[in-house]
Structures are given as C-alpha cells and as structure tokens.
Design an enzyme around this catalytic site. Structure first.
Site, PDB file in Angstrom:
ATOM      1  CD  GLU A 134      -3.529  -1.809   2.829  1.00 14.79           C
ATOM      2  OE1 GLU A 134      -3.600  -0.933   3.716  1.00 14.79           O
ATOM      3  OE2 GLU A 134      -3.893  -1.607   1.670  1.00 14.79           O
ATOM      4  CG  ASP A 135      -1.903   2.544   6.418  1.00 16.29           C
ATOM      5  OD1 ASP A 135      -2.261   2.113   5.301  1.00 16.29           O
ATOM      6  OD2 ASP A 135      -2.134   3.700   6.808  1.00 16.29           O
ATOM      7  CB  SER A 187      -2.190   2.997  -3.822  1.00 14.98           C
ATOM      8  OG  SER A 187      -2.747   4.217  -3.357  1.00 14.98           O
ATOM      9  CB  ALA A 188      -7.615   3.333  -2.452  1.00 13.70           C
ATOM     10  CB  SER A 189      -4.058   7.309  -3.703  1.00 16.98           C
ATOM     11  OG  SER A 189      -3.851   8.639  -4.131  1.00 16.98           O
ATOM     12  CB  THR A 212       0.432  10.574   2.054  1.00 14.05           C
ATOM     13  OG1 THR A 212       0.590   9.181   1.848  1.00 14.05           O
ATOM     14  CG2 THR A 212       1.501  11.330   1.285  1.00 14.05           C
ATOM     15  CG  ASN A 246      -3.805  12.428  -5.749  1.00 11.83           C
ATOM     16  OD1 ASN A 246      -3.920  13.133  -6.741  1.00 11.83           O
ATOM     17  ND2 ASN A 246      -4.690  12.427  -4.760  1.00 11.83           N
ATOM     18  NE  ARG A 274      -9.773  12.263  -4.564  1.00 10.09           N
ATOM     19  CZ  ARG A 274      -9.265  12.570  -5.739  1.00 10.09           C
ATOM     20  NH1 ARG A 274      -9.923  13.393  -6.545  1.00 10.09           N
ATOM     21  NH2 ARG A 274      -8.104  12.075  -6.129  1.00 10.09           N
ATOM     22  CE  LYS A 327      -5.729  -0.993  -1.144  1.00  6.94           C
ATOM     23  NZ  LYS A 327      -4.566  -0.287  -0.595  1.00  6.94           N
ATOM     24  CG  ASP A 380      -1.698   1.210   1.411  1.00  7.01           C
ATOM     25  OD1 ASP A 380      -2.342   1.634   0.446  1.00  7.01           O
ATOM     26  OD2 ASP A 380      -1.682   1.791   2.527  1.00  7.01           O
ATOM     27  CG  LEU A 381       1.601   5.765  -1.768  1.00  3.14           C
ATOM     28  CD1 LEU A 381       3.112   5.608  -1.924  1.00  3.14           C
ATOM     29  CD2 LEU A 381       1.036   6.565  -2.939  1.00  3.14           C
ATOM     30  CG  ASP A 382      -1.867   7.472   0.484  1.00  2.00           C
ATOM     31  OD1 ASP A 382      -0.924   8.223   0.178  1.00  2.00           O
ATOM     32  OD2 ASP A 382      -2.884   7.329  -0.220  1.00  2.00           O
ATOM     33  CE  LYS A 409      -4.796   5.899   9.319  1.00  2.00           C
ATOM     34  NZ  LYS A 409      -3.890   5.436  10.391  1.00  2.00           N
ATOM     35  N   GLY A 410      -7.511   3.686   3.329  1.00  2.10           N
ATOM     36  CA  GLY A 410      -7.639   2.711   2.250  1.00  2.10           C
ATOM     37  C   GLY A 410      -8.904   2.863   1.430  1.00  2.10           C
ATOM     38  CB  ILE A 411     -12.171   4.249   2.256  1.00  2.89           C
ATOM     39  CG1 ILE A 411     -12.200   3.156   3.346  1.00  2.89           C
ATOM     40  CG2 ILE A 411     -13.538   4.425   1.628  1.00  2.89           C
ATOM     41  CD1 ILE A 411     -12.593   1.783   2.871  1.00  2.89           C
TER      42      ILE A 411
HETATM   43  C1  BG6 Z   1      -5.860   5.693   0.135  1.00  4.13           C
HETATM   44  C2  BG6 Z   1      -5.934   6.496   1.412  1.00  4.13           C
HETATM   45  O1  BG6 Z   1      -4.546   5.276  -0.061  1.00  4.13           O
HETATM   46  O2  BG6 Z   1      -6.269   6.478  -0.978  1.00  4.13           O
HETATM   47  C3  BG6 Z   1      -7.313   7.105   1.575  1.00  4.13           C
HETATM   48  O3  BG6 Z   1      -5.651   5.647   2.508  1.00  4.13           O
HETATM   49  C4  BG6 Z   1      -7.685   7.895   0.326  1.00  4.13           C
HETATM   50  O4  BG6 Z   1      -7.301   7.932   2.708  1.00  4.13           O
HETATM   51  C5  BG6 Z   1      -7.592   6.995  -0.897  1.00  4.13           C
HETATM   52  O5  BG6 Z   1      -9.013   8.392   0.438  1.00  4.13           O
HETATM   53  C6  BG6 Z   1      -7.927   7.740  -2.181  1.00  4.13           C
HETATM   54  O6  BG6 Z   1      -6.948   8.708  -2.393  1.00  4.13           O
HETATM   55  P1  BG6 Z   1      -7.011   9.913  -3.416  1.00  4.13           P
HETATM   56  O7  BG6 Z   1      -5.604  10.464  -3.353  1.00  4.13           O
HETATM   57  O8  BG6 Z   1      -7.360   9.360  -4.750  1.00  4.13           O
HETATM   58  O9  BG6 Z   1      -8.038  10.859  -2.909  1.00  4.13           O
HETATM   59 MG    MG Z   2      -2.762   3.148   3.548  1.00  3.34          MG
END
Ligand code: BG6
Ligand code: MG
Length: 217
Positions: free
Chosen positions: A168-169, A113-115, A16, A117, A48, A144, A8-10, A44-46
C-alpha cells in the site's frame, strides 16, 4: 506462512496517484483554492465521493448533493483523460518481476483497490491475467481504512488474513490492512507510512526473498 500478496493499484502498481492528484487539484483551483501534496496524502486510498467531501472541507466550500455528483463526475472524466495514454510500459519498475516470482512460488495475487476504474487501468497495463482476485471500488460498501477491501480479497482467495501481505502507498490503505489482521508493507515514504509493518521505496530490485527477510527480523 505467506499464502497471498494483495496489491493496491494506484501508486503501487502504476503511478496513477499523480493523475488523481492533478484532477482533484484542478477541480479545487476552479473552486478557488489549492490542494497541497501534503493534503493529498489524506486522499490516497479514499473513495471518489469521500475524497470530494474532504477536499470541500479543506477549501471551506459547502455544496448540494447534485453539484457534488456533477463535480465528481467531471473529476473522473478528467482523470480518465489523463489515464487514456497509459501503456504496459507504465507499470512501475520491478512490479512484474516481483509478481512473477510470487506466482512461481505458488503464492496467490489479489488486487485491493478503492477505484471504480481499477479493471480499466489494469486492462491498459495488460495486467488482468496476473490476478487471482480483483476487489475494486464497485464491490465494496465500506472504503479504506475499513478492512472490507482486503478481507474480501482474502476470502475470495480462501486464504486466512494472517497469511496475507498487503502492499500500500496510502495511509488509509495501511490502516485497512492492519485492521484486516494482515501484514502491511508501505510503498513510499517511511514517515508518511509509519503505521506499516515495513516500508519499501518501490519494487525495483525487491524480491520474494527480500519480503521474507523483512518479516524475519
Ligand atoms: C484509490 C485512489 O485507489 O481510488 C484514490 O488512491 C481514489 O485517490 C480512489 O479516489 C477511487 O478511485 P476512482 O477511480 O473510483 O475515482
Ligand atoms: Mg494507492
């Protein structure tokens, strides 16, 4: 035997998670309620938009879709401002040593990662070259705790799920890893991450040998 490590990233590679929390908390406060750290664990992991829905439910606030999209985009702008100063020095202690050791052992490395970004953050960290595959929020349809993120990573690496270990955190991330049929190493608080196969406080002084012994016991 172990063929791939999926990270996982964040909150695992870089802290972050604290910026996501700050940005969401700021938004909540503007709406007139607070967001506690305990409540934040379930975010966390969810993704946006799902995070926003959870927060609005916690605050008892109902908004139309346009307003929600506006808020989510403002949160993301704020989050990106907080992330703008991230440098390679912010990679969490021990992560690079561990990844280098994993690579040398011929074990693949993936991001799950769910992000949306994720690539941008990895760029700030100079870490894109470490990954054999990158699965981020732009590639998945089910976030996730659905296993899709990690299943996609393993498929791209052509590695069976049973030969993957996920770091994973997030509670949702640990659940996603288990649902994918992978081993889950929680990074953080053992009480929060009780569903993980093993929990470590971080990667400082954590070696591949340590990982192997974790799963021999
Ligand atoms: C996850 C974070 O890695 O990414 C969440 O733990 C975040 O907090 C999710 O909501 C989505 O990220 P982003 O950067 O696309 O808003
Ligand atoms: Mg995370």
């Amino acid at each position: 035997s172990l063929q791939a490590c999926l990270f996982d990233l964040d909150g695992v590679i870089v802290d972050t998670a604290k910026y996501h929390y700050l940005a969401w908390r700021h938004m909540a406060q503007q709406l007139g309620f607070d967001l506690s750290e305990t409540q934040n664990e379930q975010l966390k992991g969810i993704s946006r938009m799902e995070s926003l829905d959870i927060i609005l439910r916690l605050g008892g606030v109902v908004l139309d879709q346009d307003t929600k999209e506006q808020l989510a985009s403002e949160k993301n702008q704020h989050y990106l401002e907080l992330c703008a100063q991230i440098t390679p020095q912010e990679v969490l202690p021990g992560v690079l040593d561990f990844m280098n050791e994993v690579r040398r052992a011929g074990i693949k490395i993936g991001l799950g990662s769910a992000s949306k970004n994720a690539r941008l953050i990895l760029q700030h960290l100079d870490m894109l070259p470490y990954f054999d595959t990158i699965v981020d929020g732009t590639l998945i349809s089910r976030g996730k705790p659905d296993p899709q993120t990690f299943a996609l990573g393993a498929a791209d690496l052509r590695v069976p799920a049973a030969a993957c270990v996920v770091f994973e955190d997030a509670v949702a991330g640990v659940e996603a890893a288990r649902a994918a049929g992978m081993k889950a190493v929680g990074v953080g608080d053992p009480e929060v991450l009780a569903a993980a196969d093993r929990v470590i406080p971080g990667f400082k002084d954590f070696s591949l040998h340590d990982l192997m012994t974790l799963f021999q016991k």
